[in-house]
Design an enzyme around this catalytic site. Structure first.
Site, PDB file in Angstrom:
ATOM      1  N   GLN A  41     -60.816 -36.819   8.214  1.00 27.31           N
ATOM      2  CA  GLN A  41     -59.703 -36.536   7.315  1.00 27.31           C
ATOM      3  C   GLN A  41     -60.305 -36.167   6.424  1.00 27.31           C
ATOM      4  O   GLN A  41     -59.389 -35.325   5.253  1.00 27.31           O
ATOM      5  CB  GLN A  41     -58.995 -37.763   6.764  1.00 27.31           C
ATOM      6  CG  GLN A  41     -58.438 -38.644   7.848  1.00 27.31           C
ATOM      7  CD  GLN A  41     -57.647 -39.680   7.410  1.00 27.31           C
ATOM      8  OE1 GLN A  41     -57.951 -40.959   7.903  1.00 27.31           O
ATOM      9  NE2 GLN A  41     -56.840 -39.721   6.356  1.00 27.31           N
ATOM     10  N   ARG A 100     -52.336 -45.652   5.379  1.00 25.49           N
ATOM     11  CA  ARG A 100     -51.059 -44.728   5.182  1.00 25.49           C
ATOM     12  C   ARG A 100     -50.454 -45.144   3.860  1.00 25.49           C
ATOM     13  O   ARG A 100     -49.303 -45.370   3.517  1.00 25.49           O
ATOM     14  CB  ARG A 100     -50.032 -45.016   6.215  1.00 25.49           C
ATOM     15  CG  ARG A 100     -49.003 -43.873   6.369  1.00 25.49           C
ATOM     16  CD  ARG A 100     -47.942 -44.210   7.646  1.00 25.49           C
ATOM     17  NE  ARG A 100     -47.227 -42.873   7.452  1.00 25.49           N
ATOM     18  CZ  ARG A 100     -46.427 -42.330   8.794  1.00 25.49           C
ATOM     19  NH1 ARG A 100     -47.178 -42.787   9.768  1.00 25.49           N
ATOM     20  NH2 ARG A 100     -46.013 -41.231   8.660  1.00 25.49           N
ATOM     21  N   CYS A 101     -51.506 -45.091   2.838  1.00 23.09           N
ATOM     22  CA  CYS A 101     -51.030 -45.134   1.335  1.00 23.09           C
ATOM     23  C   CYS A 101     -52.094 -44.606   0.385  1.00 23.09           C
ATOM     24  O   CYS A 101     -53.180 -44.468   0.837  1.00 23.09           O
ATOM     25  CB  CYS A 101     -50.536 -46.635   1.016  1.00 23.09           C
ATOM     26  SG  CYS A 101     -52.056 -47.495   0.536  1.00 23.09           S
ATOM     27  N   GLU A 138     -46.526 -41.163   3.217  1.00 27.37           N
ATOM     28  CA  GLU A 138     -46.794 -42.536   3.042  1.00 27.37           C
ATOM     29  C   GLU A 138     -45.887 -43.535   2.488  1.00 27.37           C
ATOM     30  O   GLU A 138     -45.946 -44.698   2.550  1.00 27.37           O
ATOM     31  CB  GLU A 138     -48.169 -42.539   2.015  1.00 27.37           C
ATOM     32  CG  GLU A 138     -49.242 -41.982   2.806  1.00 27.37           C
ATOM     33  CD  GLU A 138     -50.583 -41.816   2.054  1.00 27.37           C
ATOM     34  OE1 GLU A 138     -51.498 -41.684   2.570  1.00 27.37           O
ATOM     35  OE2 GLU A 138     -50.535 -41.960   0.936  1.00 27.37           O
TER      36      GLU A 138
END
Lengths: 182, 805
Positions: free
Chosen positions: B237, B384-385, B757
């Site tokens: 990522q 996912r945050c 997110e």
């Protein structure tokens, strides 16, 4: 993953016959499904292996067995087995087994307390079925043990002390072992 | 600007710019199975790596016998920590300022830790040879519970840190303690609690979960011994950060290291870190002079690459009797596993957890986070945050429900009473965050109206009054504020590199364009949405704008995609790079039309001469001229680069409401309605936003209802396969109802805040609040996720609510 087992199994043989089997690590291993002693290192140390399947996990443990104590007076065995499977599992069992007289003459009870620890893939995959599978394996072990004990010659002292066993009964105990040998 | 004529409307539509639900350009290849992932890379002479892993969670390595493995045909090498030691690569620095073992050095610290690697002709030989490596272990006592880890008599987990009384984030108070991090005003908060008429406290546990992307982690490392160049394809990522790390670790100049992130099958934070497998594959390629591929299997992925959460939280609120919150106090024990390998900005070992005052105007707040070592895999990424925002939102949204229950107040009313009001923005929180914009009351009303909230509460009351009701009914609310777009480089850096992001745009002579960014898409649809920003800014159709990311040899340096930072940071870089081109284009247009720059109006895709729309030059005309007809002295070409260092974070928010029914006989939970209103500021592609929200809600549902990484006392991870680890399919997933308001960010060039997110962050506490709300009439104030049927059924039994079948 740790499982504690506390079991009593009836044995269709006298305490003396049962003890003859229990005091012999090779014989004990022979009663365990999938297990074998491969080497004796000294009086109390052995190498062996055991294959077990628990749910989707199959493991072939190779390891060491140490007889921690063997007490003739109380007919008590304490052994420690430790093994590893190459695919990433380990297992250990601390077993205390004793032979007690049964309720009827010529029978006995195998009493076992074991702490079984498994780690790695075997625990990850098979953890939730450990107790059930342990029960099943131990039941098979106890059946084999009982048959093996019954096949032992009755010690002379015991023959003298005990009532003579009817022929038929001794014979009846025999066939149990035969399918295993086949 | 002239009002668009009818023709203008058509031209505007042709651009497929911002605000259009342009279809995803990525999908053509993905839905045909034509994506190109790391495991699709096949290089000539490529070898394969597999990893020997520890079955034990804590043990000393007595010996490693690799002779049988080395003797197997097709095996090229077996490497252990001792082999990496001369290269000083047996340990590596983590992003969190700790070190992590690349291969276990004398001790293993968690189950499935990397102990040795095998390199072989193919994957099967490698796997067989890995089993032939015999490792003799001496078992050590295992510590799974972080509270146990901090007891004086707890075993020493990190012997390599013996005698170190301070770490990367201050003093260490115990041999298994990593850091204690605090924020806020302790005295003012203590004062507020001392005088508060009402206080509540609640302990809660946010279990360890795993992002579990469909594609596991992996790489293909290829070192060219002749040129001294290292190329590595990697599921990362943050490819530029990986390049910097690899260069620092290997000593190969950064200019000779090329990192390529091809298509990525989901990241969710799992693909931020640099894992031992990558380092080993790179070392093996350098040693053997051949490409080496390593791709994890699913069990390895769930067991060893970065987990998320594992926060034990104690929250306290002080309030007035009518429910106005006056102070928040939080204590967290954070289980970081065996090595501190969290991926947070350097100065924030607990990430942005101190956003935990949420959407509420709370005058005083203090939080303390204690990081602790245990015998579990390292990680602690944001699933996912944005950097622990999920944990923060969970805490405050649970606490406000606890307070409402204590005071007997409605859970919607107490939120409205404490919301930061619209006119308070920009609002500075007690922890020092400056919230950019928001309008919580309007959004709340929209959701409550849509849900028919009073009727739902009435139905719940009737249900509770009926002892024979077959189902419990729960209504959950979550009114969250996120902090995303990390971040301003004065506050945020990774390994000392500021958390800016970048964009380079080149307009070709015939009017098409290529744009390259420092971010990397993993499902977000960057190739679609980034082109839309450029289309609107420059009047070039999205269809002729190529977006490229992920190759460090072509893309400008950027910090990557995680923490919802692509739109807030790279999106801004794109707009500002486009504006540089726009400014040059205006000069060229003025030259071509022989007027002054001030005499031009921009309209959709062209510059018109003021007052005479028949005299114009389109961006396509200007692109051509940029290569052959320029004003005197102007540099040819039409391109720009922009590195954007955001002045602040952005603060998306949302109002979520969940209605669910719990079967009193079986414990099964059925989500009846789930309404998600999101405000992410300016909306670039509504369809993609919708898709991202559906994905985030579904992952939130998974966490709340089934995902968990349970450990037994010996440190065995019982749940590292998809037999156990819950990934919802269309069968389990509820129907989502989405809605939105638009409150642009005032400091962002296009007003966008980021969205992907929010639905994860917001939905998890919403589900939790709904389940706990169903039990609240019995005095229950907290239950621990995941809310599987069995666990809920146990609670029904415990609280006398179970119906016998």
């Amino acid at each position: 993953m740790e499982v504690s087992l506390d079991k009593r199994y009836p044995v269709a043989a006298s305490p003396a016959q049962a003890w003859t089997v229990l005091r012999d690590v090779r014989a004990v291993a022979g009663c365990m499904p999938g297990a074998a002693i491969t080497e004796q290192l000294d009086d109390t140390h052995y190498k062996g292996n055991v294959k077990v399947k628990v749910g989707p996990a199959t493991a072939a443990f190779a390891g060491d067995i140490e007889v921690l104590s063997l007490d003739e007076a109380t007919q008590r065995l304490n052994l420690l087995g430790k093994g590893a499977d190459r695919a990433g599992s380990t297992a250990a069992m601390d077993l205390v087994a004793t032979v007690e007289p049964g309720e009827t003459p010529g029978t006995s009870v195998l009493v076992g307390q074991a702490k079984v620890t498994v780690n790695g893939k075997f625990a990850q995959f098979g953890g939730r079925m450990m107790v059930q599978v342990s029960d099943m394996i131990l039941q098979q072990f106890a059946d084999n043990f009982s048959a093996t004990a019954a096949a032992q010659p009755v010690p002379e002292a015991e023959v003298a002390a005990a009532q003579p066993l009817p022929e038929a009964e001794t014979v009846a105990a025999q066939p149990v072992t035969e399918p295993k040998a086949a | 600007m002239n009002a668009p004529t009818d023709k203008g409307v058509e031209r505007l539509a042709a651009l497929q710019g911002m605000g259009e639900s342009r279809l995803r350009k990525e999908d053509a290849r993905f839905i045909q199975g034509k994506g190109h992932y790391v495991d699709d890379i096949q290089l000539p002479g490529q070898l394969h790596m597999d990893i020997v892993r520890s079955p034990l969670a804590h043990a000393r390595i007595k010996s490693i016998d690799k002779s049988a493995a080395l003797a197997m045909p097709g095996v090229h090498a077996v490497l252990t920590a001792n082999d990496l030691k001369p290269l000083k690569l047996h340990w590596m620095p983590t992003l969190a300022g700790d070190v992590a073992a690349v291969l276990a050095d004398e001790k293993v610290h968690f189950q499935m830790q990397e102990v040795a690697i095998v390199i072989a002709d193919d994957r099967y030989i490698a796997a067989d040879a890995a089993e032939a490596v015999i490792v003799d272990y001496e078992e050590l006592p295992v510590v799974i519970d972080p509270y146990e880890a901090l007891k004086p008599e707890a075993p020493v987990l990190r012997e390599d840190l013996a005698g170190k009384t301070s770490g990367a984030h201050g003093a260490r108070e115990h041999h298994n303690h990593i850091f204690t991090w605090t924020a806020g005003d302790a005295d003012a908060t203590a004062q507020a609690f001392a005088t508060a008429p009402v206080t509540v406290s609640q302990h809660m546990f946010y279990p360890r979960v795993h992002p579990c992307p469909l594609e596991t982690c992996g790489c293909v490392a290829s070192f060219d011994p002749i040129r001294g160049e290292l190329t590595t394809y990697i599921t990362s990522q943050a490819p530029h950060v990986v390049r910097t790390v690899v260069s620092m670790l290997s000593g190969i100049p950064e200019s000779k290291v090329r990192i390529i992130s091809p298509d990525i099958g989901g990241g969710f934070g799992n693909k931020v870190g640099v894992y031992p497998g990558y380092v080993c594959a790179i070392v093996a390629s350098i040693v053997l002079g051949k490409p080496v591929k390593w791709v994890e299997d699913r069990i390895e992925n769930i067991s060893t690459t970065a987990f998320a959460r594992d926060y034990h939280m104690d929250g306290e609120l002080a309030a007035t009797p009518d429910g106005k919150i006056t102070a928040l106090r939080v204590k967290v024990v954070a289980d970081h596993g065996a090595f501190d390998a969290c991926a947070d900005p350097t100065k924030f070992p607990a990430g942005l957890f101190h956003i935990c005052t949420g959407s509420y105007d709370i005058a005083a707040a203090h939080c303390e986070v204690k990081g602790v070592y245990t015998n579990k895999a390292p990680g602690g990424v944001a699933y996912r945050c944005s950097f622990r925002v999920t944990e923060a939102v969970y805490l405050i949204e649970r606490m406000i429900d606890v307070l409402a229950q204590k005071l007997g107040l409605d859970k919607a009313v107490i939120r409205e009473k404490n919301f930061i009001r619209k006119e308070q923005f920009p609002y500075t929180s007690a922890f020092g965050f400056e919230y950019d914009s928001g309008d919580y009351h309007t959004a709340m009303k929209q959701v409550l109206d849509k849900a028919g909230y009073p009727a739902l509460r009435a139905e719940q009351a009737a249900r509770r009054a009926d002892p024979n009701a077959t189902h419990l009914m729960g209504i959950g609310l979550c009114t969250f504020t996120e902090v995303v777009g990390a971040g301003p480089s004065k506050m945020c850096d990774i390994l000392g590199v500021g958390m800016f992001d970048s964009c380079e745009i080149r307009i070709h002579p015939t009017g098409s364009a290529i744009a390259r960014m420092g971010t990397i898409t993993q499902g977000q649809g960057h190739q679609t949405t980034y082109a839309q920003i450029i289309a609107t800014e420059l009047g070039i159709g999205s269809e002729v704008i190529q977006v490229e990311e992920g190759d460090t040899s072509t893309a400008p340096y950027g910090l990557g995609t995680y923490g919802s930072r692509s739109t807030p940071v790279a999106g801004a870089a794109i707009a500002l790079a486009a504006r540089k081109i726009h400014a040059k284009a205006r000069k060229i247009a003025a030259h071509l039309l022989e007027v002054g720059e001030a005499d031009l109006d921009w309209e959709i895709d062209r510059f018109n001469v003021k007052g005479d729309a028949s005299r114009f030059k389109t961006m396509k005309d200007i692109a051509w001229a940029a290569y052959n007809n320029l004003p005197a002295g102007m540099e040819p070409g039409l391109e720009a680069v922009h590195y954007y260092d955001p002045p602040n974070f952005t603060y998306p928010f949302g109002i979520y409401l969940c209605v669910l029914d719990i079967d009193r006989a079986t414990g099964e939970t059925q989500v009846r309605r789930f309404i998600a209103l999101d405000d992410c500021g300016t909306r670039i592609n509504p369809m993609i936003i919708e898709g991202q929200i559906h994905g985030g809600l579904t992952e939130g549902f998974a966490v709340a209802m089934g995902q968990q990484m349970p450990f037994d006392a010996q440190g065995n991870l019982l749940g590292n396969t998809l037999m156990d680890y819950f990934l919802p399919t269309a069968v389990e997933t509820p129907k989502w109802e989405t809605d939105h308001t638009v409150t642009p960010s005032p400091h962002h060039p296009i007003g966008a805040k980021g969205v992907a997110e929010s639905p994860h962050v917001g939905s998890i506490p919403c589900f939790a609040n709904a389940v706990i709300d169903a039990f609240s009439h019995t005095g229950v104030t907290d239950l621990t996720m995941p809310f599987t049927s069995y666990r809920v059924w146990q609670q029904l039994k415990a609280h006398g609510l179970a119906l016998e079948v």
